[in-house]
Design an enzyme around this catalytic site. Structure first.
Site, PDB file in Angstrom:
ATOM      1  N   CYS A   1       0.811  -1.226   0.000  1.00  0.00           N
ATOM      2  CA  CYS A   1       0.000   0.000   0.000  1.00  0.00           C
ATOM      3  C   CYS A   1       0.840   1.271   0.000  1.00  0.00           C
ATOM      4  CB  CYS A   1      -0.944   0.010   1.193  1.00  0.00           C
ATOM      5  SG  CYS A   1      -1.891  -1.501   1.311  1.00  0.00           S
TER       6      CYS A   1
ATOM      7  N   HIS B   1      -3.749   6.734   2.984  1.00  0.00           N
ATOM      8  CA  HIS B   1      -4.118   5.483   2.320  1.00  0.00           C
ATOM      9  C   HIS B   1      -5.509   5.076   2.798  1.00  0.00           C
ATOM     10  CE1 HIS B   1      -4.298   1.451   0.956  1.00  0.00           C
ATOM     11  NE2 HIS B   1      -4.063   0.900   2.136  1.00  0.00           N
TER      12      HIS B   1
ATOM     13  N   ASN C   1     -10.235  -0.751  -0.408  1.00  0.00           N
ATOM     14  CA  ASN C   1      -8.781  -0.641  -0.286  1.00  0.00           C
ATOM     15  C   ASN C   1      -8.144  -1.081  -1.603  1.00  0.00           C
ATOM     16  OD1 ASN C   1      -6.069  -0.975   0.266  1.00  0.00           O
ATOM     17  ND2 ASN C   1      -6.384  -2.057   2.210  1.00  0.00           N
TER      18      ASN C   1
HETATM   19  O1  UT7 Z   1      -3.986  -1.787   3.364  1.00  0.00           O
HETATM   20  C1  UT7 Z   1      -3.200  -1.693   4.505  1.00  0.00           C
HETATM   21  C2  UT7 Z   1      -3.335  -2.829   5.400  1.00  0.00           C
HETATM   22  N1  UT7 Z   1      -4.686  -3.179   5.787  1.00  0.00           N
HETATM   23  C3  UT7 Z   1      -5.328  -2.547   6.758  1.00  0.00           C
HETATM   24  O2  UT7 Z   1      -4.882  -1.530   7.232  1.00  0.00           O
HETATM   25  C4  UT7 Z   1      -6.565  -3.186   7.307  1.00  0.00           C
HETATM   26  C5  UT7 Z   1      -6.498  -3.200   8.801  1.00  0.00           C
HETATM   27  N2  UT7 Z   1      -7.580  -3.892   9.474  1.00  0.00           N
HETATM   28  C6  UT7 Z   1      -8.886  -3.523   9.414  1.00  0.00           C
HETATM   29  O3  UT7 Z   1      -9.254  -2.638   8.662  1.00  0.00           O
HETATM   30  C7  UT7 Z   1      -9.885  -4.202  10.345  1.00  0.00           C
HETATM   31  O4  UT7 Z   1      -9.153  -4.963  11.274  1.00  0.00           O
HETATM   32  C8  UT7 Z   1     -10.929  -5.096   9.643  1.00  0.00           C
HETATM   33  C9  UT7 Z   1     -11.918  -4.220   8.886  1.00  0.00           C
HETATM   34  C10 UT7 Z   1     -10.224  -6.052   8.706  1.00  0.00           C
HETATM   35  C11 UT7 Z   1     -11.707  -5.897  10.675  1.00  0.00           C
HETATM   36  O5  UT7 Z   1     -12.273  -5.067  11.657  1.00  0.00           O
HETATM   37  P1  UT7 Z   1     -12.105  -5.424  13.211  1.00  0.00           P
HETATM   38  O6  UT7 Z   1     -12.905  -4.428  13.940  1.00  0.00           O
HETATM   39  O7  UT7 Z   1     -10.634  -5.472  13.499  1.00  0.00           O
HETATM   40  O8  UT7 Z   1     -12.794  -6.829  13.333  1.00  0.00           O
HETATM   41  P2  UT7 Z   1     -12.155  -8.225  13.790  1.00  0.00           P
HETATM   42  O9  UT7 Z   1     -11.178  -8.707  12.779  1.00  0.00           O
HETATM   43  O10 UT7 Z   1     -11.695  -8.111  15.190  1.00  0.00           O
HETATM   44  O11 UT7 Z   1     -13.434  -9.140  13.717  1.00  0.00           O
HETATM   45  C12 UT7 Z   1     -14.572  -8.937  14.536  1.00  0.00           C
HETATM   46  C13 UT7 Z   1     -15.606 -10.005  14.244  1.00  0.00           C
HETATM   47  C14 UT7 Z   1     -15.052 -11.402  14.225  1.00  0.00           C
HETATM   48  O12 UT7 Z   1     -16.004 -12.249  14.842  1.00  0.00           O
HETATM   49  P3  UT7 Z   1     -15.751 -12.783  16.361  1.00  0.00           P
HETATM   50  O13 UT7 Z   1     -14.475 -13.534  16.290  1.00  0.00           O
HETATM   51  O14 UT7 Z   1     -15.676 -11.530  17.183  1.00  0.00           O
HETATM   52  O15 UT7 Z   1     -16.971 -13.604  16.603  1.00  0.00           O
HETATM   53  C15 UT7 Z   1     -14.987 -11.763  12.761  1.00  0.00           C
HETATM   54  O16 UT7 Z   1     -15.137 -13.138  12.511  1.00  0.00           O
HETATM   55  O17 UT7 Z   1     -16.165  -9.790  12.951  1.00  0.00           O
HETATM   56  C16 UT7 Z   1     -16.151 -10.996  12.204  1.00  0.00           C
HETATM   57  N3  UT7 Z   1     -16.000 -10.680  10.798  1.00  0.00           N
HETATM   58  C17 UT7 Z   1     -17.036 -10.402   9.979  1.00  0.00           C
HETATM   59  N4  UT7 Z   1     -18.351 -10.379  10.166  1.00  0.00           N
HETATM   60  C18 UT7 Z   1     -19.141 -10.046   9.124  1.00  0.00           C
HETATM   61  C19 UT7 Z   1     -14.857 -10.566  10.089  1.00  0.00           C
HETATM   62  N5  UT7 Z   1     -15.119 -10.222   8.821  1.00  0.00           N
HETATM   63  C20 UT7 Z   1     -16.466 -10.129   8.726  1.00  0.00           C
HETATM   64  C21 UT7 Z   1     -17.340  -9.795   7.666  1.00  0.00           C
HETATM   65  N6  UT7 Z   1     -18.672  -9.771   7.919  1.00  0.00           N
HETATM   66  N7  UT7 Z   1     -16.890  -9.495   6.425  1.00  0.00           N
END
Ligand code: UT7
Length: 329
Positions: free
Chosen positions: A116, A256, A286
């Protein structure tokens, strides 16, 4: 006339696929919802290429726009720098393919692999080649077809990514404007948090390992999130210091576009209000190295960036890599 040579951005362009994939479309593919994606990331839709469209194709369109604005002919380009982690091929570089498509026969050509942060790494490299007087006109691209490395069965990642390209022409100038400062950094010890595990020289593709779907992007989202907020904040503070300005003097911050919550946290940390932060993540998701040059092009064409505007660019991505640039238009 001042003897100082600056590197100015004299033209920009961008290209995104016509095909739109909305959060509602994704609800039909994986167990997710428009509400979850919007709340957690700020993304509403993303653009996805038709089969057969490669990074060089999107780059070509973006490059032509940037060259037209800068009034640059293909023969004038001394160097083509393509930031991408989704090249047309492993060999040759996408920069070589783009050179041929453009007819830029006098250009040196290379890809920059910084995920990125690829466009920021490209701008910094361009500035160095221009200030050392090795080049006068450089085409810098950020392009990704992330849909080609996305696991469409993995809801943790497939809702986040999109395809697109952005381009900038960087040229020498004696004017008191252009790329005032750049800052590049990285931390390879955290590589495993965001990577494509196989398909390189360490683990070449086999029929069996492809079945495990390890040739797609894997990401530990919440770990990446924390590093992104810290590094984007640090990189923004660093570039203001290098440029000798305060956050009040920044007319526009272009971060970004990975997650609206990362963007807001970064803006808070560096005390730049959101009305001076460019956001288009809702439309494109993204797009990795393409996100900053697409945003830059939109901000210029919509008049948000005017002659004299002071613009800070900041990126973070896989590697990890991060960096920033301060540009006066
Ligand atoms: O491009 C540069 C590098 N990339 C980034 O900078 C991305 C950085 N990360 C993020 O943007 C965020 O961490 C995400 C958007 C990927 C995820 O958000 P989060 O608030 O960190 O959620 P999480 O990964 O902690 O997941 C929370 C819950 C999980 O369920 P449990 O384990 O709490 O029951 C996931 O399984 O959300 C669940 N989950 C989803 N639910 C519905 C994960 N993806 C999805 C989804 N739809 N697409």
């Amino acid at each position: 006339m001042s003897s100082m040579i600056n590197a100015a951005i004299t033209g920009t362009g961008s290209s995104t696929p016509k095909r739109v994939l909305t959060n509602f479309d994704l609800e039909k593919i994986v167990d997710t919802s428009d509400e979850w994606i919007t709340e957690r990331s700020g993304i509403k839709e993303r653009r996805i290429v038709e089969n057969g469209i490669a990074s060089s194709d999107l780059s070509l369109e973006a490059s032509k726009q940037a060259m037209e604005e800068a009034k640059v002919t293909p023969e004038q380009i001394d160097m083509i720098l393509v930031g991408t982690v989704t090249p047309d091929y492993l060999l040759p570089s996408t920069a070589c393919i783009l050179q041929d498509k453009l007819g830029a026969k006098n250009a040196g050509v290379m890809d920059i692999v910084a995920a990125c942060s690829g466009f920021i790494y490209g701008l910094s490299t361009a500035q160095a080649f221009i200030q050392s007087q090795q080049c006068k006109t450089i085409l810098v691209i950020g392009v990704e077809i992330l849909s080609s490395v996305t696991d469409w069965t993995d809801r943790n990642t497939c809702v986040l990514f999109g395809d697109g390209a952005g381009a900038a022409i960087v040229q020498d100038t004696n004017d008191d404007r252009g790329i005032l400062a750049t800052f590049l950094s990285g931390d390879g010890s955290l590589a495993n948090l965001l990577h494509i595990p196989i398909g390189g020289s360490k683990v070449p593709l086999t029929e069996d390992n492809i079945k495990e779907r390890k040739h797609f992007i894997r990401m530990q989202g919440s770990e990446v999130f924390k590093s992104a907020v810290r590094s984007m904040g640090d990189a923004t503070e660093r570039i203001l210091k290098l440029g000798g300005i305060t956050s009040e003097q920044v007319d526009l911050l272009i971060p970004h576009q990975a997650n609206i919550r990362i963007i807001e946290a970064t803006a808070r940390r560096v005390k730049i209000p959101m009305d001076r932060v460019f956001v288009n993540i809702q439309k494109y998701g993204n797009t990795s190295s393409a996100s900053i040059p697409i945003a830059l092009d939109e901000a210029r064409k919509s008049g948000v960036i005017k002659p004299g505007s002071m613009v800070a660019l900041v990126a973070f991505g896989g590697g990890f890599t991060w960096g920033s640039a301060l540009v006066k238009f």
